[in-house]
Enzyme design. Structure first.
Site, mmCIF file in Angstrom:
data_model
loop_
_atom_site.group_PDB
_atom_site.id
_atom_site.type_symbol
_atom_site.label_atom_id
_atom_site.label_comp_id
_atom_site.label_asym_id
_atom_site.label_seq_id
_atom_site.Cartn_x
_atom_site.Cartn_y
_atom_site.Cartn_z
ATOM 1 N N ASP A 127 0.846 -1.192 0.000
ATOM 2 C CA ASP A 127 0.000 0.000 0.000
ATOM 3 C C ASP A 127 0.882 1.243 0.000
ATOM 4 O O ASP A 127 1.902 1.297 0.691
ATOM 5 C CB ASP A 127 -0.898 0.000 1.239
ATOM 6 C CG ASP A 127 -1.863 1.171 1.254
ATOM 7 O OD1 ASP A 127 -2.804 1.164 0.433
ATOM 8 O OD2 ASP A 127 -1.680 2.081 2.071
ATOM 9 N N GLU A 151 -4.741 2.328 -4.311
ATOM 10 C CA GLU A 151 -3.286 2.440 -4.214
ATOM 11 C C GLU A 151 -2.652 1.162 -3.661
ATOM 12 O O GLU A 151 -1.532 1.185 -3.148
ATOM 13 C CB GLU A 151 -2.907 3.632 -3.337
ATOM 14 C CG GLU A 151 -3.367 3.556 -1.904
ATOM 15 C CD GLU A 151 -4.718 4.179 -1.656
ATOM 16 O OE1 GLU A 151 -4.972 4.601 -0.514
ATOM 17 O OE2 GLU A 151 -5.536 4.250 -2.606
ATOM 18 N N ASP A 191 -1.909 9.872 -10.391
ATOM 19 C CA ASP A 191 -1.894 8.811 -11.404
ATOM 20 C C ASP A 191 -0.473 8.509 -11.865
ATOM 21 O O ASP A 191 -0.099 7.341 -12.070
ATOM 22 C CB ASP A 191 -2.751 9.209 -12.608
ATOM 23 C CG ASP A 191 -4.244 9.144 -12.310
ATOM 24 O OD1 ASP A 191 -4.622 8.600 -11.257
ATOM 25 O OD2 ASP A 191 -5.027 9.641 -13.144
ATOM 26 N N ASN A 230 -2.725 13.040 -3.529
ATOM 27 C CA ASN A 230 -3.809 13.542 -4.383
ATOM 28 C C ASN A 230 -4.304 14.905 -3.924
ATOM 29 O O ASN A 230 -4.565 15.796 -4.741
ATOM 30 C CB ASN A 230 -4.972 12.543 -4.391
ATOM 31 C CG ASN A 230 -4.713 11.344 -5.288
ATOM 32 O OD1 ASN A 230 -4.028 11.456 -6.296
ATOM 33 N ND2 ASN A 230 -5.256 10.208 -4.913
ATOM 34 N N HIS A 278 -4.893 14.831 -8.782
ATOM 35 C CA HIS A 278 -5.049 13.435 -9.190
ATOM 36 C C HIS A 278 -4.198 13.076 -10.400
ATOM 37 O O HIS A 278 -3.827 11.906 -10.569
ATOM 38 C CB HIS A 278 -6.523 13.135 -9.458
ATOM 39 C CG HIS A 278 -7.351 13.055 -8.214
ATOM 40 N ND1 HIS A 278 -7.486 11.918 -7.463
ATOM 41 C CD2 HIS A 278 -8.068 14.010 -7.558
ATOM 42 C CE1 HIS A 278 -8.254 12.144 -6.421
ATOM 43 N NE2 HIS A 278 -8.631 13.416 -6.456
#
Length: 225
Positions: free
Chosen positions: A87, A130, A104, A95, A100
């Site tokens: 994770d 994630e 990404d 973010n 975002h």
């Protein structure tokens, strides 16, 4: 004529979608009655379509569908094997702070870093959001720990500030390993649940760590750079 067109398409600096390309070429061969070559291109198109259905659209790693096939479908890998659940630490903050689109890009780069230096038959899959899974068949416990901790270090050492000033990304991981021995092998699904529990142990210990169970205790690989 078809062969010349096929070669020109391969040399194009902006090649079209390979799936549609194989379908188009198959159609051309079919109109000429060359069913063998039409069939070959249709098979290639089907292979590309299947591979695409098993890949995550954002990161190009395997997706949850492929992982579920390995978890719940026929499974023939012999122990020992290992599964790591990974994770990104505090990814919501990435973010919220950078947007975002940057998030990404971080996910894509982390997926690339996780897939580096994997042994044969191992793979990385995006589990969701994630979270990623490293599937590590045929490795002993010590090797599995080294593989996962090397991935953790690659992510921590990556020059994230080149993407955005001040950006820092780390990961935490839970590693579940099944040693070879008598008795019924542990199912991959159960191993994944164990890895999930160990992931929480790594998070509670401060993040940027790999948690794994050694005999009757839980040990943590700590960030020591």
């Amino acid at each position: 004529m078809v062969a010349e067109d096929e070669g020109a398409l391969r040399r194009s600096p902006h090649p079209p979608d390979l799936l549609r390309l194989h379908e188009a070429i198959a159609g051309l061969f079919a109109t000429q009655g060359d069913w063998r070559r039409a069939y070959q291109h249709l098979r290639s198109a089907l292979d590309i379509a299947r591979d695409g259905s098993l890949r995550d659209a954002l990161t190009s790693s395997y997706n949850r569908r492929y992982l579920d096939e390995r978890l719940y479908g026929p499974f023939t890998d012999a122990p020992p094997r290992a599964i790591a659940l990974i994770d990104l630490d505090r990814f919501k903050g990435v973010n919220d702070t950078y947007g975002h689109l940057v998030g990404d890009r971080v996910l894509r780069r982390v997926a690339d870093l996780l897939q580096e230096e994997l042994p044969p038959d191992a793979f990385c899959a995006r589990y969701g959001g994630e979270e990623f899974v490293l599937w590590l068949p045929g490795v002993d416990a010590g090797h599995a720990v080294r593989i996962v901790d090397a991935a953790r270090r690659r992510v921590a050492r990556h020059p994230w500030s080149e993407l955005q000033p001040g950006l820092r990304v780390t990961i935490s991981a839970g590693l579940a390993h099944e040693a070879a021995g008598p008795g019924t092998p542990t199912s991959p699904e159960r191993q994944l649940r164990r890895a999930d529990s160990l992931l929480y142990a790594a998070k509670r210990a401060g993040r940027n760590k790999v948690a794994y169970r050694d005999r009757q205790s839980t040990r943590l690989m700590t960030h020591s750079e």
